[in-house]
Design a protein around this motif. Sequence first.
Motif, PDB file in Angstrom:
ATOM      1  N   GLN A 132      -9.949 -24.932  28.267  1.00 43.61           N
ATOM      2  CA  GLN A 132     -10.202 -26.325  28.617  1.00 43.61           C
ATOM      3  C   GLN A 132     -10.353 -26.519  30.124  1.00 43.61           C
ATOM      4  O   GLN A 132     -11.114 -27.378  30.568  1.00 43.61           O
ATOM      5  CB  GLN A 132      -9.082 -27.207  28.058  1.00 43.61           C
ATOM      6  CG  GLN A 132      -9.143 -27.327  26.540  1.00 43.61           C
ATOM      7  CD  GLN A 132      -7.989 -28.140  25.977  1.00 43.61           C
ATOM      8  OE1 GLN A 132      -6.947 -28.279  26.609  1.00 43.61           O
ATOM      9  NE2 GLN A 132      -8.166 -28.662  24.783  1.00 43.61           N
ATOM     10  N   VAL A 133      -9.625 -25.719  30.905  1.00 46.46           N
ATOM     11  CA  VAL A 133      -9.764 -25.808  32.363  1.00 46.46           C
ATOM     12  C   VAL A 133     -11.185 -25.450  32.777  1.00 46.46           C
ATOM     13  O   VAL A 133     -11.825 -26.151  33.567  1.00 46.46           O
ATOM     14  CB  VAL A 133      -8.747 -24.886  33.067  1.00 46.46           C
ATOM     15  CG1 VAL A 133      -9.098 -24.713  34.537  1.00 46.46           C
ATOM     16  CG2 VAL A 133      -7.348 -25.459  32.937  1.00 46.46           C
ATOM     17  N   VAL A 134     -11.693 -24.343  32.225  1.00 46.76           N
ATOM     18  CA  VAL A 134     -13.062 -23.929  32.537  1.00 46.76           C
ATOM     19  C   VAL A 134     -14.051 -24.978  32.047  1.00 46.76           C
ATOM     20  O   VAL A 134     -14.994 -25.355  32.747  1.00 46.76           O
ATOM     21  CB  VAL A 134     -13.376 -22.560  31.891  1.00 46.76           C
ATOM     22  CG1 VAL A 134     -14.838 -22.183  32.110  1.00 46.76           C
ATOM     23  CG2 VAL A 134     -12.475 -21.484  32.465  1.00 46.76           C
ATOM     24  N   GLY A 135     -13.841 -25.479  30.826  1.00 46.64           N
ATOM     25  CA  GLY A 135     -14.751 -26.466  30.262  1.00 46.64           C
ATOM     26  C   GLY A 135     -14.782 -27.763  31.039  1.00 46.64           C
ATOM     27  O   GLY A 135     -15.847 -28.326  31.294  1.00 46.64           O
ATOM     28  N   LEU A 159     -24.789 -21.141  29.984  1.00 45.57           N
ATOM     29  CA  LEU A 159     -24.158 -19.842  30.231  1.00 45.57           C
ATOM     30  C   LEU A 159     -23.837 -19.623  31.710  1.00 45.57           C
ATOM     31  O   LEU A 159     -22.739 -19.177  32.055  1.00 45.57           O
ATOM     32  CB  LEU A 159     -25.053 -18.708  29.720  1.00 45.57           C
ATOM     33  CG  LEU A 159     -24.498 -17.290  29.927  1.00 45.57           C
ATOM     34  CD1 LEU A 159     -23.148 -17.118  29.225  1.00 45.57           C
ATOM     35  CD2 LEU A 159     -25.494 -16.246  29.423  1.00 45.57           C
ATOM     36  N   GLU A 160     -24.776 -19.918  32.591  1.00 47.92           N
ATOM     37  CA  GLU A 160     -24.536 -19.680  34.016  1.00 47.92           C
ATOM     38  C   GLU A 160     -23.435 -20.583  34.558  1.00 47.92           C
ATOM     39  O   GLU A 160     -22.674 -20.183  35.444  1.00 47.92           O
ATOM     40  CB  GLU A 160     -25.828 -19.855  34.810  1.00 47.92           C
ATOM     41  CG  GLU A 160     -26.885 -18.800  34.505  1.00 47.92           C
ATOM     42  CD  GLU A 160     -26.353 -17.372  34.621  1.00 47.92           C
ATOM     43  OE1 GLU A 160     -25.612 -17.088  35.589  1.00 47.92           O
ATOM     44  OE2 GLU A 160     -26.654 -16.549  33.742  1.00 47.92           O
ATOM     45  N   GLU A 161     -23.344 -21.801  34.033  1.00 50.92           N
ATOM     46  CA  GLU A 161     -22.250 -22.686  34.427  1.00 50.92           C
ATOM     47  C   GLU A 161     -20.912 -22.115  33.966  1.00 50.92           C
ATOM     48  O   GLU A 161     -19.909 -22.171  34.680  1.00 50.92           O
ATOM     49  CB  GLU A 161     -22.457 -24.084  33.827  1.00 50.92           C
ATOM     50  CG  GLU A 161     -23.482 -24.925  34.553  1.00 50.92           C
ATOM     51  CD  GLU A 161     -23.036 -25.260  35.971  1.00 50.92           C
ATOM     52  OE1 GLU A 161     -21.900 -25.738  36.143  1.00 50.92           O
ATOM     53  OE2 GLU A 161     -23.813 -25.022  36.911  1.00 50.92           O
ATOM     54  N   LEU A 162     -20.905 -21.556  32.763  1.00 49.47           N
ATOM     55  CA  LEU A 162     -19.692 -20.948  32.227  1.00 49.47           C
ATOM     56  C   LEU A 162     -19.272 -19.748  33.064  1.00 49.47           C
ATOM     57  O   LEU A 162     -18.094 -19.587  33.408  1.00 49.47           O
ATOM     58  CB  LEU A 162     -19.930 -20.527  30.778  1.00 49.47           C
ATOM     59  CG  LEU A 162     -18.781 -19.833  30.047  1.00 49.47           C
ATOM     60  CD1 LEU A 162     -17.539 -20.710  30.022  1.00 49.47           C
ATOM     61  CD2 LEU A 162     -19.208 -19.471  28.628  1.00 49.47           C
ATOM     62  N   VAL A 163     -20.234 -18.910  33.420  1.00 48.71           N
ATOM     63  CA  VAL A 163     -19.960 -17.735  34.249  1.00 48.71           C
ATOM     64  C   VAL A 163     -19.419 -18.156  35.612  1.00 48.71           C
ATOM     65  O   VAL A 163     -18.450 -17.583  36.124  1.00 48.71           O
ATOM     66  CB  VAL A 163     -21.236 -16.882  34.410  1.00 48.71           C
ATOM     67  CG1 VAL A 163     -21.060 -15.841  35.511  1.00 48.71           C
ATOM     68  CG2 VAL A 163     -21.580 -16.200  33.090  1.00 48.71           C
ATOM     69  N   ALA A 164     -20.027 -19.185  36.206  1.00 48.65           N
ATOM     70  CA  ALA A 164     -19.556 -19.678  37.504  1.00 48.65           C
ATOM     71  C   ALA A 164     -18.132 -20.206  37.398  1.00 48.65           C
ATOM     72  O   ALA A 164     -17.300 -19.990  38.290  1.00 48.65           O
ATOM     73  CB  ALA A 164     -20.493 -20.770  38.016  1.00 48.65           C
ATOM     74  N   GLY A 165     -17.838 -20.885  36.296  1.00 48.37           N
ATOM     75  CA  GLY A 165     -16.488 -21.404  36.096  1.00 48.37           C
ATOM     76  C   GLY A 165     -15.455 -20.305  35.987  1.00 48.37           C
ATOM     77  O   GLY A 165     -14.338 -20.425  36.504  1.00 48.37           O
TER      78      GLY A 165
END
Length: 297
Positions: free
Chosen positions: A57-60, A246-252
């Motif tokens: 949830q923190v990443v999201g 995906l790239e936003e997730l990787v950056a997070g």
Amino acid sequence: MIVRLLALLFCLYFSAPVLLANATSTGNELFRLGFSTSLFTDVDENDAKAAMKVWGQVVGKARNIPIDADASIYHSADDVLAALQSRQIDAVGITTVEYFQIYKKTELARFFVTRNSGSLTEKFILLAHRDGAVKSLADLNGRNLHVYENARTSLATVWLNNTLYQKGQGRLEKLAGSLQKHKKLANTVLPVFFRQVDACLVTRSGFDVMTELNPQLGQALMVVAESEDVVPAIFVFRKDYQPTFLEELVAGLNELDQSSAGQQILNLFNSDGIEERPREELDLALDMLEKHENLPL
């Protein structure tokens, strides 16, 4: 620790519906993650699930990414493989040993490694008392040995077995008089210091921390053998997982240590950061495992 965890869960509880609603309205598939129980040797499984829920949830929340709040926990490499192949999960945290067991059977990509005390890798050391009977690997025959067991030592006995074989010795399980595993570093090292046990197998980083706190340990104990640096565990994606975010997730993931909430989550995993690394950085560990698999019984 539990109080901080509950506080984070309470705060993030109200943000989770927003993430889920966003996923429904845009049609994006929820990001589903899983973890191996091998990563939680000294953590209750329910606490681990709660920690992983917060972590996701923190990443999201930071990147506005739709994440399934309920991560899955798996008890074997076969279970992890089945979940990846059936697309029940999109990414998974596993030890390098478990990766070795599945990587030829499914395509994986985007490799992330956690940092511990600033290092992405671990070294393993065999320790003995300076006044004891163990001075070399040849002296392990019939001796009592303690092994530190956690996610970052998944390759420790693999390395030692390979090294013993190179020296003309047998496997550790057959060579040692007794072999006991401990989930606490102090319970692994201190019996050697007090000469109740002949030797122990631990991480270099863990022993360095202990000697900083108690210099007598460094004076009394000696390193009999030491491994090369290897990556002990990874977080990896299915290769065919290609959502728009995906790239936003990787950056997070790469920036998880840049927020106070993210740092608290990393602490639960005994880490101080996570970053994407080339797949080739696993080669040394995989070669070690390949050699170990071919050792005579």
